[in-house]
Design a protein around this motif. Structure first.
Motif, PDB file in Angstrom:
ATOM      1  N   ARG A  34      -6.732  -7.647   6.244  1.00 11.25           N
ATOM      2  CA  ARG A  34      -7.589  -8.499   7.071  1.00 11.25           C
ATOM      3  C   ARG A  34      -7.801  -7.855   8.437  1.00 11.25           C
ATOM      4  NH1 ARG A  34      -3.793 -12.030   4.893  1.00 11.25           N
ATOM      5  NH2 ARG A  34      -2.679 -12.188   6.868  1.00 11.25           N
ATOM      6  N   THR A  35      -8.919  -8.192   9.069  1.00 10.17           N
ATOM      7  CA  THR A  35      -9.247  -7.673  10.397  1.00 10.17           C
ATOM      8  C   THR A  35      -9.046  -8.764  11.432  1.00 10.17           C
ATOM      9  OG1 THR A  35     -10.907  -6.175   9.470  1.00 10.17           O
ATOM     10  CG2 THR A  35     -11.051  -6.644  11.826  1.00 10.17           C
ATOM     11  N   ASP A  36      -8.305  -8.453  12.492  1.00 11.62           N
ATOM     12  CA  ASP A  36      -8.070  -9.413  13.571  1.00 11.62           C
ATOM     13  C   ASP A  36      -9.299  -9.526  14.468  1.00 11.62           C
ATOM     14  OD1 ASP A  36      -5.529  -9.913  12.696  1.00 11.62           O
ATOM     15  OD2 ASP A  36      -4.520  -8.690  14.221  1.00 11.62           O
ATOM     16  N   VAL A  37      -9.711 -10.764  14.732  1.00  6.75           N
ATOM     17  CA  VAL A  37     -10.774 -11.037  15.691  1.00  6.75           C
ATOM     18  C   VAL A  37     -10.198 -12.023  16.695  1.00  6.75           C
ATOM     19  CG1 VAL A  37     -13.129 -11.845  16.065  1.00  6.75           C
ATOM     20  CG2 VAL A  37     -12.531 -10.715  13.914  1.00  6.75           C
ATOM     21  N   ALA A  38      -9.850 -11.534  17.881  1.00  5.13           N
ATOM     22  CA  ALA A  38      -9.184 -12.363  18.879  1.00  5.13           C
ATOM     23  C   ALA A  38     -10.190 -13.098  19.746  1.00  5.13           C
ATOM     24  CB  ALA A  38      -8.267 -11.507  19.752  1.00  5.13           C
ATOM     25  N   ASN A  39      -9.813 -14.293  20.177  1.00  6.60           N
ATOM     26  CA  ASN A  39     -10.609 -15.064  21.114  1.00  6.60           C
ATOM     27  C   ASN A  39      -9.904 -15.016  22.460  1.00  6.60           C
ATOM     28  OD1 ASN A  39     -11.709 -17.225  22.687  1.00  6.60           O
ATOM     29  ND2 ASN A  39     -12.450 -18.206  20.826  1.00  6.60           N
ATOM     30  N   GLY A  40     -10.445 -14.215  23.363  1.00  2.66           N
ATOM     31  CA  GLY A  40      -9.806 -14.039  24.655  1.00  2.66           C
ATOM     32  C   GLY A  40      -9.829 -15.275  25.522  1.00  2.66           C
ATOM     33  N   SER A  41     -10.741 -16.199  25.256  1.00  2.00           N
ATOM     34  CA  SER A  41     -10.856 -17.405  26.082  1.00  2.00           C
ATOM     35  C   SER A  41      -9.825 -18.464  25.714  1.00  2.00           C
ATOM     36  CB  SER A  41     -12.263 -18.004  25.942  1.00  2.00           C
ATOM     37  OG  SER A  41     -13.241 -17.085  26.360  1.00  2.00           O
ATOM     38  N   THR A  42      -9.559 -18.628  24.419  1.00  2.00           N
ATOM     39  CA  THR A  42      -8.691 -19.725  23.973  1.00  2.00           C
ATOM     40  C   THR A  42      -7.354 -19.254  23.416  1.00  2.00           C
ATOM     41  OG1 THR A  42      -9.596 -19.719  21.718  1.00  2.00           O
ATOM     42  CG2 THR A  42     -10.734 -21.065  23.369  1.00  2.00           C
ATOM     43  N   GLY A  43      -7.197 -17.959  23.193  1.00  2.00           N
ATOM     44  CA  GLY A  43      -5.969 -17.459  22.605  1.00  2.00           C
ATOM     45  C   GLY A  43      -5.920 -17.586  21.091  1.00  2.00           C
ATOM     46  N   GLU A  44      -6.987 -18.098  20.485  1.00  2.00           N
ATOM     47  CA  GLU A  44      -7.024 -18.217  19.027  1.00  2.00           C
ATOM     48  C   GLU A  44      -7.266 -16.854  18.387  1.00  2.00           C
ATOM     49  OE1 GLU A  44      -9.365 -22.050  17.794  1.00  2.00           O
ATOM     50  OE2 GLU A  44     -10.159 -21.319  19.716  1.00  2.00           O
ATOM     51  N   LEU A  45      -7.033 -16.797  17.082  1.00  2.00           N
ATOM     52  CA  LEU A  45      -7.235 -15.564  16.346  1.00  2.00           C
ATOM     53  C   LEU A  45      -7.800 -15.887  14.973  1.00  2.00           C
ATOM     54  CD1 LEU A  45      -6.612 -12.410  16.132  1.00  2.00           C
ATOM     55  CD2 LEU A  45      -4.504 -13.108  14.979  1.00  2.00           C
ATOM     56  N   LEU A  46      -8.804 -15.129  14.569  1.00  2.00           N
ATOM     57  CA  LEU A  46      -9.290 -15.174  13.193  1.00  2.00           C
ATOM     58  C   LEU A  46      -8.907 -13.868  12.518  1.00  2.00           C
ATOM     59  CD1 LEU A  46     -12.892 -16.712  13.350  1.00  2.00           C
ATOM     60  CD2 LEU A  46     -10.924 -17.654  12.123  1.00  2.00           C
ATOM     61  N   GLN A  47      -8.382 -13.965  11.311  1.00  2.00           N
ATOM     62  CA  GLN A  47      -8.145 -12.790  10.485  1.00  2.00           C
ATOM     63  C   GLN A  47      -9.113 -12.871   9.311  1.00  2.00           C
ATOM     64  OE1 GLN A  47      -3.949 -12.879   9.493  1.00  2.00           O
ATOM     65  NE2 GLN A  47      -3.393 -11.769  11.344  1.00  2.00           N
ATOM     66  N   ILE A  48     -10.024 -11.917   9.241  1.00  2.00           N
ATOM     67  CA  ILE A  48     -11.087 -11.936   8.238  1.00  2.00           C
ATOM     68  C   ILE A  48     -10.748 -10.953   7.131  1.00  2.00           C
ATOM     69  CG2 ILE A  48     -13.549 -11.704   7.833  1.00  2.00           C
ATOM     70  CD1 ILE A  48     -12.947 -13.854   9.843  1.00  2.00           C
ATOM     71  N   GLY A  49     -10.629 -11.457   5.906  1.00  2.00           N
ATOM     72  CA  GLY A  49     -10.347 -10.593   4.769  1.00  2.00           C
ATOM     73  C   GLY A  49     -11.109 -11.041   3.541  1.00  2.00           C
ATOM     74  N   ALA A  50     -11.127 -10.209   2.525  1.00  4.84           N
ATOM     75  CA  ALA A  50     -11.840 -10.542   1.297  1.00  4.84           C
ATOM     76  C   ALA A  50     -11.125 -11.625   0.495  1.00  4.84           C
ATOM     77  CB  ALA A  50     -12.015  -9.292   0.434  1.00  4.84           C
ATOM     78  N   ASP A  51      -9.791 -11.632   0.541  1.00  2.00           N
ATOM     79  CA  ASP A  51      -9.018 -12.631  -0.206  1.00  2.00           C
ATOM     80  C   ASP A  51      -8.705 -13.863   0.629  1.00  2.00           C
ATOM     81  OD1 ASP A  51      -8.847 -11.140  -2.605  1.00  2.00           O
ATOM     82  OD2 ASP A  51      -7.174  -9.969  -1.803  1.00  2.00           O
ATOM     83  N   ASP A  52      -8.450 -13.668   1.924  1.00  2.00           N
ATOM     84  CA  ASP A  52      -8.058 -14.769   2.798  1.00  2.00           C
ATOM     85  C   ASP A  52      -8.768 -14.678   4.138  1.00  2.00           C
ATOM     86  OD1 ASP A  52      -5.689 -15.768   1.095  1.00  2.00           O
ATOM     87  OD2 ASP A  52      -5.108 -13.693   1.487  1.00  2.00           O
ATOM     88  N   VAL A  53      -9.112 -15.839   4.675  1.00  2.00           N
ATOM     89  CA  VAL A  53      -9.581 -15.953   6.052  1.00  2.00           C
ATOM     90  C   VAL A  53      -8.613 -16.887   6.754  1.00  2.00           C
ATOM     91  CG1 VAL A  53     -11.437 -16.687   7.582  1.00  2.00           C
ATOM     92  CG2 VAL A  53     -11.980 -15.557   5.417  1.00  2.00           C
TER      93      VAL A  53
ATOM     94  N   GLN B  88     -18.889  -9.840  13.773  1.00  2.00           N
ATOM     95  CA  GLN B  88     -19.902  -9.393  12.815  1.00  2.00           C
ATOM     96  C   GLN B  88     -19.399  -8.224  11.976  1.00  2.00           C
ATOM     97  OE1 GLN B  88     -23.589  -7.947  14.548  1.00  2.00           O
ATOM     98  NE2 GLN B  88     -24.744  -8.662  12.782  1.00  2.00           N
ATOM     99  N   ARG B  89     -18.728  -7.280  12.602  1.00  2.00           N
ATOM    100  CA  ARG B  89     -18.205  -6.127  11.865  1.00  2.00           C
ATOM    101  C   ARG B  89     -17.151  -6.569  10.849  1.00  2.00           C
ATOM    102  NH1 ARG B  89     -18.459  -3.684  17.018  1.00  2.00           N
ATOM    103  NH2 ARG B  89     -16.234  -4.123  17.343  1.00  2.00           N
ATOM    104  N   ALA B  90     -16.276  -7.490  11.273  1.00  2.00           N
ATOM    105  CA  ALA B  90     -15.219  -7.952  10.376  1.00  2.00           C
ATOM    106  C   ALA B  90     -15.803  -8.706   9.186  1.00  2.00           C
ATOM    107  CB  ALA B  90     -14.242  -8.840  11.139  1.00  2.00           C
ATOM    108  N   CYS B  91     -16.792  -9.559   9.447  1.00  2.00           N
ATOM    109  CA  CYS B  91     -17.417 -10.331   8.368  1.00  2.00           C
ATOM    110  C   CYS B  91     -18.187  -9.419   7.410  1.00  2.00           C
ATOM    111  CB  CYS B  91     -18.351 -11.392   8.948  1.00  2.00           C
ATOM    112  SG  CYS B  91     -17.513 -12.770   9.758  1.00  2.00           S
ATOM    113  N   ARG B  92     -18.943  -8.496   7.971  1.00  2.00           N
ATOM    114  CA  ARG B  92     -19.771  -7.608   7.145  1.00  2.00           C
ATOM    115  C   ARG B  92     -18.902  -6.754   6.230  1.00  2.00           C
ATOM    116  NH1 ARG B  92     -23.770  -4.250  10.646  1.00  2.00           N
ATOM    117  NH2 ARG B  92     -24.660  -6.347  10.888  1.00  2.00           N
ATOM    118  N   ALA B  93     -17.715  -6.362   6.713  1.00  2.00           N
ATOM    119  CA  ALA B  93     -16.842  -5.489   5.925  1.00  2.00           C
ATOM    120  C   ALA B  93     -16.356  -6.146   4.641  1.00  2.00           C
ATOM    121  CB  ALA B  93     -15.643  -5.055   6.765  1.00  2.00           C
TER     122      ALA B  93
END
Length: 392
Positions: free
Chosen positions: A214-233, A290-295
């Protein structure tokens, strides 16, 4: 592709282990298995054994399956002559569904039945009666079930140790110190369990899960994190995690940023996760997303005007952390352990100049319980302060 696994909704604290590991899945051969944290897989159904998938509604639903918002639906898997599994759908969805139909879509009940080659149908009264004798009935997640058992155990032991401490003081003499020793040993056991649960809690909330594939997509404003992967989000918030099926498993296929919200949507157009757009819709963060989702084959749809400061949608993935999930196990349990251990230490330490060996052991054991509980509480407060600073 249809979703072939049932996953829990958002989880907080100790229940993060459920989000990461609790799954009910259709196997490649058409069987059904259930995995739970720290437990071996449970075979629910052999290939071809599931004959019907039905929804229990209203009075058909066991009491434990009542949705917090009033939607009373459970999924039941039936063979020709027996119920194999009953699971409440509210355990498998975020807590802000608007009606029973959305509950089924978010939980993935229709897709799960379809992956078995079946259509999800309303249960008849005969099927509901069969479901009441199910081989496996899930009334709550495995971690929560364990915490409820631990809570009952802690309450009983704290009451027992308190009564023992009072009896030791009242009886005195030769027998009093031995009762005090037993009481201090009991409260030390409770303190150790509280420390162990707290340590597990701090380990789970210390950081995001390992981003395998999975690819980490950090939210610098709120401290949240999305991990985008083909099997799990995966969405990681303040002490919470939400695990969604990725596009390869029939889950998230679209990430939509519009109207002040970020929505992760499946092929049916169901919102599996809704977050505020703050921090995700700025140019730099949007490019990373966008890069993480497209991958992994997730479409990113950013509406014109979806910028910082827009009208933010209320997140629909939040979950409150119970006292048990935060490691307390029982509300005010740590305070009770501190009070009882302090009482035992004080009543057996005086007079100090006449401290015999058995009373000295009682004092040492009670102080050990006091220290163990205090250290656990201190670590929890330190984590809470760090979280407050991060949010601030």
């Amino acid at each position: 592709m249809t979703r072939s696994s049932l996953r829990p909704g958002p989880r907080a604290g100790l229940e993060i282990a459920e989000a990461r590991e609790w799954r009910i899945e259709v196997t490649s051969g058409g069987g059904v298995t259930m995995t739970s944290p720290g437990e071996p897989d449970t075979l629910i159904a052999s290939p071809g054994q599931v004959a019907r998938a039905v929804v229990l509604r209203g009075a058909q639903v066991p009491d434990a399956g009542v949705h917090p918002r009033g939607f009373e639906e459970s999924l039941a898997l039936l063979s020709d002559d027996a119920a194999l599994l009953v699971v409440p759908l509210h355990l498998l969805a975020h807590g802000d569904v608007r009606d029973a139909a959305e509950l089924r879509r978010v939980a993935g009940a229709d897709d799960f039945a379809q992956s078995l080659g079946l259509a999800l149908e309303p249960a008849t009264d005969a099927e509901a009666a069969l479901a009441s004798r199910s081989a496996v009935t899930v009334d709550r997640g495995p971690v929560r079930s364990g915490l409820r058992r631990a809570a009952s155990r802690h309450v009983a032991l704290l009451v027992l140790s308190a009564l023992g401490a009072i009896a030791a003081m009242a009886l005195g003499g030769d027998i009093g110190p031995y009762i005090g020793l037993a009481a201090s040993a009991v409260v030390l056991f409770v303190a150790f369990e509280q420390w162990r649960y707290r340590a597990t809690f701090l380990q789970l909330v210390a950081g995001p899960p390992a981003a395998a594939g999975r690819t980490d997509v950090a939210n610098g404003s709120t401290g949240e994190l999305l991990q985008i992967g083909a099997d799990d989000v995966v969405h990681v918030g303040a002490g919470t995690e939400t695990w969604l099926a990725g596009p390869r498993r029939g889950g998230v296929v679209t990430c939509s940023v519009s109207g002040g919200s970020l929505r992760l949507v499946d092929r049916r157009g169901t919102d599996l996760l809704v977050l505020g757009a703050t921090g995700w819709s700025s140019a730099g963060d949007r490019d990373t997303l966008q890069r993480a989702c497209r991958a992994v084959g997730i479409d990113l749809d950013v509406a014109r005007g979806a910028v910082e400061g827009g009208d933010a949608a209320e997140p629909r993935s939040t979950t409150r952390m119970s006292a048990a999930a935060s490691g307390d196990v029982v509300t005010a349990g740590p305070f009770a352990a501190l009070l009882i251990s302090f009482f035992i230490a004080v009543t057996h330490a005086a007079p100090v100049d006449d401290l015999d060996p058995i009373r000295a052991v009682v004092v040492v054991v009670a102080l050990a319980a006091l220290a163990l509980t205090g250290v656990a509480q201190l670590r929890q407060r330190q984590w809470s302060r760090r979280l407050t600073r991060t949010r601030g």
